[in-house]
Design an enzyme around this catalytic site. Structure first.
Site, PDB file in Angstrom:
ATOM      1  N   GLY A  47       0.797  -1.219   0.000  1.00 24.74           N
ATOM      2  CA  GLY A  47       0.000   0.000   0.000  1.00 24.74           C
ATOM      3  C   GLY A  47       0.827   1.266   0.000  1.00 24.74           C
ATOM      4  CD  GLU A  51       3.670 -16.115  -6.696  1.00 24.96           C
ATOM      5  OE1 GLU A  51       3.694 -16.175  -5.448  1.00 24.96           O
ATOM      6  OE2 GLU A  51       3.302 -15.106  -7.326  1.00 24.96           O
ATOM      7  CE  LYS A  86      -1.808 -11.276  -6.942  1.00 22.46           C
ATOM      8  NZ  LYS A  86      -1.771 -11.605  -5.533  1.00 22.46           N
TER       9      LYS A  86
END
Length: 291
Positions: free
Chosen positions: A12, A171, A164
């Protein structure tokens, strides 16, 4: 454009900086006052001009739930919430319905890029209505990598986080393959320069990738990874990917195996392997290792 950003941790905080570098105004809130621009969610909402857009970048689960519940009470009709954390896609539907009751829009955004995103940009997978996404497209443009790729409107609410989730499941499998290959090379007495074998693969081979580059970088820091304990957490997305595969009858054996390998990493002395060793001894007379 003006946007509120809730959660100013490693991701963030860098996202706030990248958005500001693109010329936009970011009002940030974090529980750590040293990171925050305002002292509370209420102050953040009061600072923004209506119609407001607030990007939530906090851990999945209860932190995200609590933040969105509080925003639902603070925001006004016509405002918009973007959840850019790693929420489970099924939670997006619940959050969208809660905010819809208040007249507030909702967009889910899967964000990939890690600590490198500040300079390289973030891959963005976004779910929600076309008009809601269009409202905050300048922010998406600021965050994504330069060029035509790196952003996709994946579909309806939940599609961004579902995409995602699958990305992170893939991954898991890729990292496990590299890890298994590294261990096998390290175990081979005839291979005396494992690090440079991996480096040689970074050009011209079909397995060249950013993950491979990062593994070479890690081996440059610690050639035999001797300072690292063989323990790997899972942050949730791998489990959710496997569960989605089960729900949809889609086989995901590589991703599932990579998730289970992480579970194995948490056991200093695997109880399962005790049973296997005992069975091998019973049926084949194979020696067992004892403490």
């Amino acid at each position: 454009m003006e946007i509120g950003l809730v959660g100013l941790g490693k991701m963030g905080g860098n996202m706030r900086e990248r958005i500001r570098r693109a010329g936009h105004t970011v009002v940030g809130y974090d529980r750590d006052p040293k990171l925050a621009d305002v002292g509370s969610l209420k102050e953040l909402v009061q600072t923004l001009q209506a119609p407001r857009a607030v990007w939530v970048m906090v851990p999945a689960g209860e932190p995200t739930d609590a933040t969105i519940r509080e925003l639902a009470d603070l925001l006004s009709v016509g405002d918009l919430v973007i959840d850019g954390g790693n929420s489970r896609w099924t939670e997006d539907v619940k959050h969208a319905e809660l905010l819809k009751e208040k007249g507030v829009g909702f967009v889910d955004a899967g964000v990939s890029g890690g600590v490198w995103g500040l300079e390289n940009g973030y891959a963005l997978m976004v779910g929600g209505a076309e008009d809601a996404i269009g409202r905050v497209m300048p922010i998406f443009e600021a965050l994504k990598p330069e060029g035509d790729s790196g952003f996709v409107h994946a579909g309806a609410v939940g599609a961004g986080h579902f995409s995602k989730m699958v990305h992170n499941g893939i991954e898991y499998g890729m990292m496990q393959s590299f890890a298994e290959g590294w261990e096998l090379l390290e175990a081979a007495p005839q291979v005396t320069n494992v690090r440079e074998v991996f480096r040689s693969w970074t050009e011209g081979t079909v397995i060249r990738s950013w993950l491979l580059d990062l593994l070479v970088r890690a081996l440059d820091d610690d050639e035999h990874l001797s300072a690292i304990r063989g323990y790997a957490d899972d942050s949730g997305e791998g489990r959710w990917t496997v569960e989605a595969g089960i729900d949809m009858a889609v086989p995901t054996p590589a991703i599932t195996a990579s998730l289970y390998a992480r579970f194995t990493s948490r056991q200093e002395d695997s109880p399962q392997m005790k049973a296997i060793a005992a069975l091998r001894n019973q049926f084949g007379g194979h020696a067992v290792h004892k403490d």
